[in-house]
Design a protein around this motif. Structure first.
Motif, PDB file in Angstrom:
ATOM      1  N   TYR A 194      11.798   3.867  33.343  1.00 20.15           N
ATOM      2  CA  TYR A 194      13.159   3.998  32.813  1.00 20.15           C
ATOM      3  C   TYR A 194      13.642   2.687  32.199  1.00 20.15           C
ATOM      4  O   TYR A 194      14.446   2.691  31.264  1.00 20.15           O
ATOM      5  N   TYR A 232      14.026   2.190  28.344  1.00 21.38           N
ATOM      6  CA  TYR A 232      15.201   2.601  27.561  1.00 21.38           C
ATOM      7  C   TYR A 232      16.363   1.645  27.757  1.00 21.38           C
ATOM      8  O   TYR A 232      17.161   1.420  26.848  1.00 21.38           O
ATOM      9  N   TYR A 233      16.415   1.069  28.960  1.00 21.07           N
ATOM     10  CA  TYR A 233      17.372   0.010  29.259  1.00 21.07           C
ATOM     11  C   TYR A 233      17.105  -1.166  28.307  1.00 21.07           C
ATOM     12  O   TYR A 233      18.020  -1.698  27.674  1.00 21.07           O
ATOM     13  N   ILE A 246      15.486  -1.057  25.417  1.00 23.72           N
ATOM     14  CA  ILE A 246      15.752  -0.663  24.031  1.00 23.72           C
ATOM     15  C   ILE A 246      17.237  -0.831  23.711  1.00 23.72           C
ATOM     16  O   ILE A 246      17.613  -1.371  22.677  1.00 23.72           O
ATOM     17  N   ALA A 284      17.732   5.037  21.776  1.00 24.54           N
ATOM     18  CA  ALA A 284      16.971   5.304  23.000  1.00 24.54           C
ATOM     19  C   ALA A 284      16.586   6.788  23.079  1.00 24.54           C
ATOM     20  O   ALA A 284      15.449   7.126  23.423  1.00 24.54           O
ATOM     21  N   ALA A 298      12.892   8.323  23.027  1.00 26.95           N
ATOM     22  CA  ALA A 298      12.499   9.193  24.146  1.00 26.95           C
ATOM     23  C   ALA A 298      11.941  10.511  23.630  1.00 26.95           C
ATOM     24  O   ALA A 298      10.956  11.034  24.159  1.00 26.95           O
ATOM     25  N   SER A 314      15.610  12.741  26.995  1.00 22.55           N
ATOM     26  CA  SER A 314      16.377  12.003  25.986  1.00 22.55           C
ATOM     27  C   SER A 314      17.783  11.698  26.479  1.00 22.55           C
ATOM     28  O   SER A 314      18.339  10.638  26.178  1.00 22.55           O
ATOM     29  N   ALA A 333      17.532   8.845  28.692  1.00 24.48           N
ATOM     30  CA  ALA A 333      17.220   7.650  27.912  1.00 24.48           C
ATOM     31  C   ALA A 333      18.469   7.125  27.208  1.00 24.48           C
ATOM     32  O   ALA A 333      18.711   5.917  27.161  1.00 24.48           O
ATOM     33  N   GLY A 370      20.050   3.468  27.374  1.00 29.01           N
ATOM     34  CA  GLY A 370      20.353   2.659  26.192  1.00 29.01           C
ATOM     35  C   GLY A 370      21.763   2.092  26.238  1.00 29.01           C
ATOM     36  O   GLY A 370      21.981   0.912  25.939  1.00 29.01           O
TER      37      GLY A 370
END
Lengths: 250, 332
Positions: B58, B61-62, B64, B91, B95, B232, B235, B239
C-alpha cells in the motif's frame, strides 16, 4: 429455448460427457437425471460456462453460451445457476444475498453509492422481499445466512438466483440434503416458479422420484451418454431406464 | 451501558475539533500523524477487509501521492489543494493499470505481487535522481495555504500571512493547527465514505467478492471490475494521504515509503477490524504509543508485536466490532 448441441467433455482419458444433445423448452420444467458419475454436473457446468466443453455448443436466447464468460451467461444470456454445495455469502443477511443478484449494471453501483436513484433501490429491495416471501423466508431476511438451516440456505440460494431475473434457471440437485417433506415442499415451490412466474427450469437430480411429479420433460444420462428422453410417463415405462437406472429384476 | 457509550460517541467529532486547544506543538504534530495513519488504514481496509485482498504494497500509492505533490509543487508551483484530487486520480490510475494483471492472481500470489510492485517503485524512486532526487529525496516542498494566506512569519511572494490577516501574533502552532484541521477534514470525509460504502450496493458487492468469487460470477457480477474498483479506491485514498504527508513534512524521501510502512498501515487496519472507530483506536495504540516511547528505540517493535498478538487472541475480529447489515427488510 435452451439447446445443447453435441456436447462432449473430456478430462484427460475420461470422457465424462459423450456427445449429448438436448433441448429445454421455455416455460417448462426439464429435468436431467442419472446416477452418480453419469455426467450430470459436468453437463451442467458446460451449460453454465464453468467448463469449456471439448466439443459442442450451448445456445440460449440467441447467445452461444460456450463463447461467453460466466458473468455474461448470467447477466446477458440470463441463464443463472445454483450450486450443489450451497454457495452463499455467509456473513451477509438473506436479504443482502438476494439483493446482490439485483445489481449488475454499473450505474446501479455508482448511483447507489452516491445515494442517488433511491426509488430504484427501494424497488429492488421490494422485489428481493417478494422472492424471500415466496420461499417463506421473510422472517429470517435480516439474519446472516450462515445462521440459517440447510433447507433455508438452499431456498435463499434459489431466491437469489431468481433475483438475477433468469430466463432459464438451472438448479444443481436442489433436493440434496433435504428430508422428504422438505424436498416435497421445495418441489412445489419450484413448480410455482415456472407455472406462476414464467421462469423456465432446468433441474439436475439423482433421485428420480423427486422430479417425476413436476417435470414436463426428463432426460436420463448414463455413463456420460443420453439414455432416454421423454415425458415422466414415457421415462417410467422406458425399459432401458428401468433396467439401467431403477435396477432390473434379474 | 453500551447504549450510553454509543450516544457519547456522537460527540466524538466535536471532541476531535476541540482537541487542538488542549495540545502543545508536539501534541498537535502527533495528533496529525495519528489522523494520517487513520486515513491510510481507512483506505487499505477497503481492500483488506471489505474485498478480502491482501495488499502488502500500500505504501506505493502513499509514495505516488507524496511525490505527485512534491514534484508538481516544487517544479510547477501547483497548489496543494489542486494536488489533492490529482494525487488521488494518479494513484487510482496507476492502481487500475497495475491491478489489471495483478488482480488476476489469487490470494497469496496477489499479496506477493503487490509487495513486488511497492519494492520496484521504491527502488525506482531511490535510483532516478533526475526525477525524484534519489535517496536524498526532495526538499522545500511548498507549504499549503489557506485561500492564499501563508502560515509563515514572512509570507511568500504574492501572499498574505495568516497571522496578519487574523490580527494575531505569529506562532508556529497556527500552522500545525492548520495541518491538523486539514487532515481532520480529510479523515472526516473518509469516515463518511466508509459509512456510505457499508450501506451501498458497491460495498455489498465488494463483500460478496471476498466471500465467494464463483457465486459472484454465477450471478453476473463482474468480479475483475469490482476488484479493480476496490483496489483503485484504496489507492486514491493512499494518494491523498501521501499528498498531505509531503505538504506537512515539506520533504519527501524513499525512507518514508518502505515495506514497514505498508505493514504498519496493514496492522492498524487488521487491529481496527475495518471499522472507523476501531481503526482510530488501533492507530492510537500502534502509532502514538511507539512514538511516545521513542526512548525505547528498537524495543518499540517488540511492543508493537506484543500488542498485535494480545489483541488478535482476545478479539480476532479486531477492535471494530461486528458487521451491521447494509440494508434491512423492515426499514429498506
Amino acid at each position: 429455448m435452451l439447446r445443447v448441441e453435441n456436447i462432449s467433455m473430456r478430462f484427460g482419458g475420461l470422457l465424462a460427457v459423450d456427445n449429448v444433445s438436448l433441448e429445454a423448452q421455455t416455460g417448462q420444467i426439464t429435468a436431467v437425471i442419472g446416477g452418480n458419475g453419469a455426467g450430470k454436473t459436468t453437463l451442467f457446468n458446460c451449460i453454465t460456462g464453468f467448463y469449456r466443453p471439448t466439443t459442442g455448443n450451448v445456445i440460449c436466447n440467441g447467445y452461444t453460451l460456450s463463447a461467453l464468460s460466466r458473468a455474461d451467461i448470467a447477466g446477458r444470456a440470463r441463464v443463472v445457476r445454483t450450486f450443489q454445495n450451497i454457495r452463499l455469502f455467509a456473513p451477509l443477511t438473506a436479504l443482502e444475498n438476494v439483493l446482490l443478484a439485483e445489481q449488475r449494471r454499473r450505474l446501479d453501483f455508482l448511483g447507489n453509492f452516491l445515494g442517488l436513484r433511491t426509488r430504484e433501490h427501494l424497488a429492488a429491495v421490494e422485489r428481493a422481499r417478494g422472492w424471500l416471501h415466496y420461499f417463506g423466508l421473510l422472517d429470517v431476511a435480516d439474519t446472516p445466512v450462515a445462521a440459517l438451516s440447510y433447507g433455508q440456505q438452499r431456498k435463499v440460494e434459489i431466491a437469489r438466483a431468481l433475483a438475477a431475473e433468469p430466463i432459464f434457471l438451472c438448479l444443481d440437485e436442489p433436493a440434496a440434503g433435504l428430508n422428504p417433506s422438505e424436498s416435497l415442499e421445495l418441489m412445489h415451490l419450484l413448480e410455482g416458479i415456472t407455472r406462476e412466474h414464467g421462469v423456465s427450469l432446468l433441474l439436475i437430480e439423482h433421485d428420480m422420484s423427486v422430479v417425476m411429479g413436476i417435470s414436463d420433460r426428463i432426460i436420463v444420462l448414463e455413463y456420460g451418454r443420453k439414455l432416454a428422453e421423454g415425458t415422466p410417463a414415457d421415462i417410467r415405462q422406458n425399459p432401458d431406464v428401468i433396467r439401467a437406472y431403477l435396477g432390473a429384476d434379474d | 451501558m453500551i447504549e450510553r457509550a454509543r450516544s457519547a460517541l456522537r460527540f466524538a467529532p466535536l471532541a476531535l475539533v476541540a482537541l487542538p486547544l488542549l495540545l502543545n506543538r508536539t501534541g498537535l504534530d502527533l495528533a496529525s500523524i495519528w489522523l494520517l495513519y487513520v486515513g491510510l488504514a481507512l483506505g487499505i481496509s477497503i481492500v483488506i477487509q471489505r474485498t478480502g485482498l491482501l495488499d502488502l504494497g500500500y505504501a506505493a500509492y502513499y509514495a505516488i501521492g507524496a511525490y505527485c505533490y512534491a514534484l508538481l509543487g516544487t517544479v510547477y508551483g501547483v497548489s496543494f489543494w489542486l494536488c489533492l484530487p490529482l494525487a488521488a486520480l494518479l494513484a487510482a490510475f496507476v492502481a487500475a493499470l497495475v491491478g489489471t494483471p495483478l488482480l488476476r492472481l489469487k490470494g497469496d500470489y496477489f499479496a506477493i505481487g503487490t509487495l513486488g510492485f511497492a519494492e520496484i517503485l521504491n527502488i525506482f524512486i531511490r535510483n532516478e535522481d533526475w526525477l525524484t532526487g534519489g535517496a536524498n529525496g526532495l526538499s522545500d516542498v511548498p507549504r499549503p495555504t489557506l485561500f492564499g494566506l501563508d502560515f509563515a512569519r514572512t509570507p511568500g511572494e504574492g501572499l498574505r500571512s495568516f497571522h496578519e490577516a487574523a490580527r494575531l501574533d505569529f506562532s508556529g502552532e497556527q500552522r500545525l493547527m492548520f495541518y491538523y484541521f486539514i487532515i481532520l477534514g480529510i479523515v472526516g470525509l473518509l469516515v463518511l465514505l466508509h459509512r456510505r460504502l457499508a450501506k451501498s450496493n458497491l460495498g455489498r458487492a465488494f463483500e460478496a467478492v471476498r466471500e465467494d468469487e464463483i457465486a459472484c460470477q454465477a450471478l453476473g457480477l463482474n468480479v475483475a471490475r469490482l476488484k479493480i474498483a476496490a483496489y483503485s479506491m484504496a489507492a486514491a485514498i493512499g494518494g491523498i494521504m501521501g499528498c498531505f504527508f509531503a505538504a506537512k513534512q515539506g520533504f519527501v524521501s524513499p525512507e518514508s515509503f518502505g515495506f514497514m510502512e505498508s505493514i504498519t498501515v496493514l496492522a492498524i487496519a487488521v487491529l481496527g477490524g475495518g471499522r472507523p472507530l476501531g481503526i482510530m483506536l488501533a492507530a492510537l495504540v500502534l502509532v502514538l504509543i511507539p512514538e511516545l516511547a521513542r526512548d525505547l528505540q528498537d524495543y518499540r517493535m517488540v511492543f508493537f508485536g506484543a500488542i498485535l498478538v494480545v489483541v488478535m487472541l482476545l478479539r480476532p475480529q479486531g477492535l471494530g466490532g461486528l458487521r451491521t447489515p447494509s440494508v434491512t427488510a423492515r426499514m429498506p
